[in-house]
Motif scaffolding. Structure first.
Motif, PDB file in Angstrom:
ATOM      1  N   ALA A 170       0.831  -1.208   0.000  1.00 38.51           N
ATOM      2  CA  ALA A 170       0.000   0.000   0.000  1.00 38.51           C
ATOM      3  C   ALA A 170       0.869   1.262   0.000  1.00 38.51           C
ATOM      4  O   ALA A 170       0.558   2.249  -0.673  1.00 38.51           O
ATOM      5  CB  ALA A 170      -0.923  -0.006   1.209  1.00 38.51           C
ATOM      6  N   THR A 171       1.973   1.198   0.747  1.00 37.81           N
ATOM      7  CA  THR A 171       2.891   2.340   0.797  1.00 37.81           C
ATOM      8  C   THR A 171       3.477   2.632  -0.576  1.00 37.81           C
ATOM      9  O   THR A 171       3.656   3.796  -0.966  1.00 37.81           O
ATOM     10  CB  THR A 171       4.022   2.074   1.809  1.00 37.81           C
ATOM     11  N   SER A 172       3.783   1.579  -1.340  1.00 34.96           N
ATOM     12  CA  SER A 172       4.383   1.760  -2.667  1.00 34.96           C
ATOM     13  C   SER A 172       3.399   2.354  -3.673  1.00 34.96           C
ATOM     14  O   SER A 172       3.820   2.899  -4.698  1.00 34.96           O
ATOM     15  CB  SER A 172       4.900   0.415  -3.195  1.00 34.96           C
ATOM     16  N   LEU A 173       2.097   2.267  -3.390  1.00 32.20           N
ATOM     17  CA  LEU A 173       1.089   2.796  -4.314  1.00 32.20           C
ATOM     18  C   LEU A 173       0.751   4.259  -4.034  1.00 32.20           C
ATOM     19  O   LEU A 173       0.187   4.939  -4.885  1.00 32.20           O
ATOM     20  CB  LEU A 173      -0.191   1.950  -4.224  1.00 32.20           C
ATOM     21  N   PHE A 174       1.088   4.753  -2.851  1.00 33.41           N
ATOM     22  CA  PHE A 174       0.726   6.119  -2.473  1.00 33.41           C
ATOM     23  C   PHE A 174       1.486   7.209  -3.226  1.00 33.41           C
ATOM     24  O   PHE A 174       0.910   8.253  -3.536  1.00 33.41           O
ATOM     25  CB  PHE A 174       0.913   6.305  -0.964  1.00 33.41           C
ATOM     26  N   PRO A 175       2.785   7.062  -3.510  1.00 34.29           N
ATOM     27  CA  PRO A 175       3.517   8.170  -4.157  1.00 34.29           C
ATOM     28  C   PRO A 175       2.934   8.626  -5.493  1.00 34.29           C
ATOM     29  O   PRO A 175       3.033   9.820  -5.816  1.00 34.29           O
ATOM     30  CB  PRO A 175       4.933   7.589  -4.347  1.00 34.29           C
ATOM     31  N   LEU A 176       2.305   7.733  -6.275  1.00 35.36           N
ATOM     32  CA  LEU A 176       1.761   8.148  -7.573  1.00 35.36           C
ATOM     33  C   LEU A 176       0.637   9.174  -7.424  1.00 35.36           C
ATOM     34  O   LEU A 176       0.722  10.266  -8.023  1.00 35.36           O
ATOM     35  CB  LEU A 176       1.279   6.928  -8.361  1.00 35.36           C
ATOM     36  N   PRO A 177      -0.437   8.904  -6.653  1.00 35.54           N
ATOM     37  CA  PRO A 177      -1.466   9.951  -6.499  1.00 35.54           C
ATOM     38  C   PRO A 177      -0.943  11.201  -5.811  1.00 35.54           C
ATOM     39  O   PRO A 177      -1.407  12.312  -6.086  1.00 35.54           O
ATOM     40  CB  PRO A 177      -2.559   9.267  -5.665  1.00 35.54           C
ATOM     41  N   LEU A 178       0.053  11.031  -4.933  1.00 35.68           N
ATOM     42  CA  LEU A 178       0.627  12.208  -4.283  1.00 35.68           C
ATOM     43  C   LEU A 178       1.443  13.035  -5.264  1.00 35.68           C
ATOM     44  O   LEU A 178       1.483  14.272  -5.166  1.00 35.68           O
ATOM     45  CB  LEU A 178       1.497  11.775  -3.097  1.00 35.68           C
ATOM     46  N   ALA A 179       2.102  12.370  -6.230  1.00 36.34           N
ATOM     47  CA  ALA A 179       2.835  13.089  -7.278  1.00 36.34           C
ATOM     48  C   ALA A 179       1.870  13.907  -8.130  1.00 36.34           C
ATOM     49  O   ALA A 179       2.176  15.034  -8.541  1.00 36.34           O
ATOM     50  CB  ALA A 179       3.618  12.106  -8.146  1.00 36.34           C
ATOM     51  N   VAL A 180       0.688  13.343  -8.409  1.00 37.18           N
ATOM     52  CA  VAL A 180      -0.347  14.087  -9.136  1.00 37.18           C
ATOM     53  C   VAL A 180      -0.823  15.269  -8.293  1.00 37.18           C
ATOM     54  O   VAL A 180      -1.009  16.389  -8.792  1.00 37.18           O
ATOM     55  CB  VAL A 180      -1.527  13.162  -9.492  1.00 37.18           C
ATOM     56  N   GLY A 181      -1.020  15.037  -6.993  1.00 36.22           N
ATOM     57  CA  GLY A 181      -1.473  16.097  -6.101  1.00 36.22           C
ATOM     58  C   GLY A 181      -0.485  17.244  -5.997  1.00 36.22           C
ATOM     59  O   GLY A 181      -0.885  18.416  -5.896  1.00 36.22           O
ATOM     60  N   VAL A 182       0.799  16.934  -6.022  1.00 36.52           N
ATOM     61  CA  VAL A 182       1.829  17.977  -5.962  1.00 36.52           C
ATOM     62  C   VAL A 182       1.697  18.921  -7.152  1.00 36.52           C
ATOM     63  O   VAL A 182       1.765  20.153  -7.005  1.00 36.52           O
ATOM     64  CB  VAL A 182       3.240  17.342  -5.923  1.00 36.52           C
ATOM     65  N   ILE A 183       1.487  18.365  -8.359  1.00 36.53           N
ATOM     66  CA  ILE A 183       1.352  19.195  -9.558  1.00 36.53           C
ATOM     67  C   ILE A 183       0.005  19.916  -9.558  1.00 36.53           C
ATOM     68  O   ILE A 183      -0.085  21.084  -9.932  1.00 36.53           O
ATOM     69  CB  ILE A 183       1.488  18.335 -10.829  1.00 36.53           C
ATOM     70  N   ALA A 184      -1.041  19.222  -9.125  1.00 43.89           N
ATOM     71  CA  ALA A 184      -2.382  19.811  -9.167  1.00 43.89           C
ATOM     72  C   ALA A 184      -2.552  20.952  -8.168  1.00 43.89           C
ATOM     73  O   ALA A 184      -3.213  21.949  -8.466  1.00 43.89           O
ATOM     74  CB  ALA A 184      -3.433  18.727  -8.909  1.00 43.89           C
ATOM     75  N   PHE A 185      -1.949  20.831  -6.991  1.00 40.48           N
ATOM     76  CA  PHE A 185      -2.194  21.809  -5.936  1.00 40.48           C
ATOM     77  C   PHE A 185      -0.942  22.548  -5.458  1.00 40.48           C
ATOM     78  O   PHE A 185      -1.059  23.483  -4.674  1.00 40.48           O
ATOM     79  CB  PHE A 185      -2.842  21.124  -4.723  1.00 40.48           C
ATOM     80  N   GLY A 186       0.233  22.127  -5.903  1.00 43.41           N
ATOM     81  CA  GLY A 186       1.465  22.727  -5.382  1.00 43.41           C
ATOM     82  C   GLY A 186       2.296  23.492  -6.382  1.00 43.41           C
ATOM     83  O   GLY A 186       3.280  24.124  -5.996  1.00 43.41           O
ATOM     84  N   SER A 187       1.919  23.463  -7.671  1.00 38.76           N
ATOM     85  CA  SER A 187       2.748  24.155  -8.669  1.00 38.76           C
ATOM     86  C   SER A 187       2.681  25.672  -8.526  1.00 38.76           C
ATOM     87  O   SER A 187       3.651  26.365  -8.836  1.00 38.76           O
ATOM     88  CB  SER A 187       2.331  23.736 -10.083  1.00 38.76           C
ATOM     89  N   ALA A 188       1.551  26.204  -8.069  1.00 34.34           N
ATOM     90  CA  ALA A 188       1.428  27.646  -7.827  1.00 34.34           C
ATOM     91  C   ALA A 188       1.407  27.975  -6.341  1.00 34.34           C
ATOM     92  O   ALA A 188       1.409  29.144  -5.971  1.00 34.34           O
ATOM     93  CB  ALA A 188       0.160  28.191  -8.495  1.00 34.34           C
TER      94      ALA A 188
END
Length: 575
Positions: free
Chosen positions: A535-553
């Motif tokens: 489960a831990t190995s599957l979390f970084p992918l959606p979090l990587a999407v979240g970083v771009i979606a909510f953290g780029s600005a």
């Protein structure tokens, strides 16, 4: 003295004038043929020099001063009037004062707007400078407006080349090229000595508003004795410069996203094969734009529907950064792809720098201290770990959260340097006495297999652990960098107060300190059999999407996405 001038184009060279002169231009006949009048003077004082006479014949009984409408340029002052705007004027008067020992030139000409306004469509964004468009000015005018069509976005960037060729000119002539952007205050001037070839950079600070119909202009103040050739072509290097200029602040988010993808790949490799692959290998394999961008584009598309927007608001999710950039007219085509490539490159070279630094520090450690050995047993929680964690949390509470995060980072680096030094010592001893080393390795592996609660670290496990730790260091480095503004602010104001309040990094520090304290003592052999690892190995992918979606600005949100997989990684030691 009133001197009438009836020609449509007139030049007067004033030198040692003893009396002041008024040159008058009757407008009645010129109105029938021309639409505008243009005058310029090389005398750059601020005195009144051009007037309009109202319903006059042989004498100007009532006049208006038009000098305040003139534009002051580096080598001339100029005035352009549309005759239709001044129906009551019967004459235009140019005043030449009495001067001694100085020389200046006054020019006036009447013209039709159509003959001096030339349209030049800019080249396409993806022509990459391979194609160009040009116009040739071969008439004898003093002033031209070149309308730059299809130019209004901040991701557009061009090079304009102006080549001037003059015939029969002995004196030095100056031409002025003015780039005028009607919807923003970013005009620029270029002065050229003709004949010459002049390059002008063409790019925007502010995009053209949707309801604005104005056109960007290249105003050319030219010489009537010269021919001008204007060429425009796309500048790919300046387009990249615009991307960096307007979106360079989002680069840390893309770097972090790439590292998260590599981190998830390493965790999954450990789960599926029992071994952790190199950071660079996983970065090349996992950090792909198509794993992130399509999800962000899909969310942006769905937010256009009312039902999805209402669901989004019910979940109290923040506004998508891509929508924020679009509303500010700062959404480049393919900008996310370009930034992702830059981010992956930065993540790669950053990882190379961190691994090299760890090796150099371990070499220095071995030179200053006695050689270390691989741990005989693995303890996730050593005797001093709770005390260290409590101390760092107290530091975070009483001073600054960013300072405590920095200390945690230094502690983690120290643990990895120590592990690297131990592995180097082991490999050196293996080279000197391979038989003893093989027996020691077999004994280590046998002991590891036969005992559940007492694990011994082998050389292979140490290398796997170092590969995993190198990725964690890269993630932690960016957390430290993004918390630096808070630390700098605290240090600059330390003489006023010891505790930073409010402290935006304090909640993050409280979670990160115990997490990194555990990860500093974590080895891959201790989490291979964890039920939480998959489960831990599957979390970084959606979090990587979240970083771009909510953290780029909004870069302050990025650490909030990073600590989640680190926390789950630490929990794998207990589950």
């Amino acid at each position: 003295m009133w001197v009438p001038v009836k020609v449509s184009k007139w030049t007067y060279v004033a030198y040692n004038e003893s009396d002041k002169i008024y040159f008058t231009f009757p407008l009645a006949n010129h109105r029938k043929i021309y639409t505008h009048v243009y005058c310029q003077s090389t005398m750059l004082d601020t005195n009144s020099w051009i007037f309009g006479c109202i319903n006059s014949t042989s004498m100007c009984r009532q006049g208006i001063d038009l000098s305040w409408k003139a534009e002051l340029l580096p080598t001339i002052k100029s005035l352009t009037l549309r005759l239709q705007d001044y129906p009551s004027l019967s004459h235009l008067v140019v005043y030449v004062p009495s001067i001694h020992g100085s020389k200046f030139v006054v020019d006036c000409e009447f013209f039709k707007k159509e003959t001096r306004s030339i349209q030049l469509p800019v080249t396409h964004l993806f022509s990459f400078g391979l194609s160009s468009r040009k116009v040739i000015l071969n008439t004898s005018g003093l002033f031209y407006n070149i309308e730059l069509l299809n130019f209004g976005q901040i991701y557009q960037a061009f090079k304009i080349n102006v080549v001037s060729k003059c015939s029969g000119v002995k004196e030095e002539i100056t031409s002025i090229y003015k780039l005028h952007i009607p919807w923003s205050y970013e005009d620029s001037l270029t002065i050229a000595q003709v004949p010459s070839s002049t390059e002008i950079s063409l790019k925007l600070h502010i995009a053209q508003p949707e309801n604005d119909s104005h056109v960007a202009l290249l105003k050319m103040y030219t010489s009537s004795d010269c021919q001008y050739e204007v060429t425009v072509k796309t500048s790919f290097s300046q387009i990249l410069g615009q991307v960096v200029r307007f979106h360079g602040g989002a680069l840390p988010a893309y770097v972090t996203s790439s590292i998260l993808l590599a981190y998830g790949g390493q965790l999954y490799s450990l789960f599926s094969t029992g071994h952790c692959l190199e950071y660079a290998t996983m970065l090349d394999k996992e950090a792909k734009p198509y794993k992130v961008d399509p999800f962000v584009i899909m969310i942006k598309f769905l937010l256009g529907y009312k039902w999805f927007k209402e669901l989004w608001d019910v979940l109290m999710l923040p506004e998508l950064d891509a929508i924020v950039l679009t509303s500010q007219s700062m959404c480049f085509p393919l900008v996310s792809l370009i930034l992702f490539l830059f981010g992956t490159c930065t993540a790669y070279w950053g990882g190379l720098l961190s691994s090299t630094s760890v090796r150099l520090l371990s070499s220095l450690w071995l030179a200053l201290k006695r050689p270390s050995e691989l741990p005989k047993d693995i303890k996730m929680i050593s005797a001093d770990l709770p005390f260290l964690t409590i101390v760092l949390i107290i530091v975070s509470w009483t001073t600054c959260g960013a300072f405590a995060i920095l200390l945690t980072y230094l502690y983690y680096v120290f643990k990895i340097v120590h592990l690297q030094a131990s592995l180097t010592t082991y490999k050196n001893s293996q080279t000197v006495n391979p038989k003893h080393s093989r027996r020691s390795e077999k004994k280590s592996n046998h002991h590891k297999d036969s005992t559940v609660h007492y694990l011994r670290l082998s050389a292979n496990d140490a290398e796997d652990s170092l590969r995993m730790h190198s990725t964690v260091i890269n993630l932690l480095t960016w957390i430290v960098l993004l918390s630096m503004p808070s630390l700098i602010y605290w240090l600059k104001n330390l003489r006023y107060y010891f505790k930073l309040n409010p402290d935006p990094c304090k909640p993050l520090a409280f979670i990160l300190i115990p997490t990194m304290a555990i990860l500093g003592n974590t080895h891959t052999v201790s989490i291979k059999s964890s039920k939480l690892l998959k489960a831990t190995s599957l979390f970084p992918l959606p979090l990587a999407v979240g970083v771009i979606a909510f953290g780029s600005a909004h870069l302050y949100r990025v650490p909030c996405f990073v600590f989640v997989p680190l926390l789950l990684h630490a929990l794998c030691n207990f589950m």
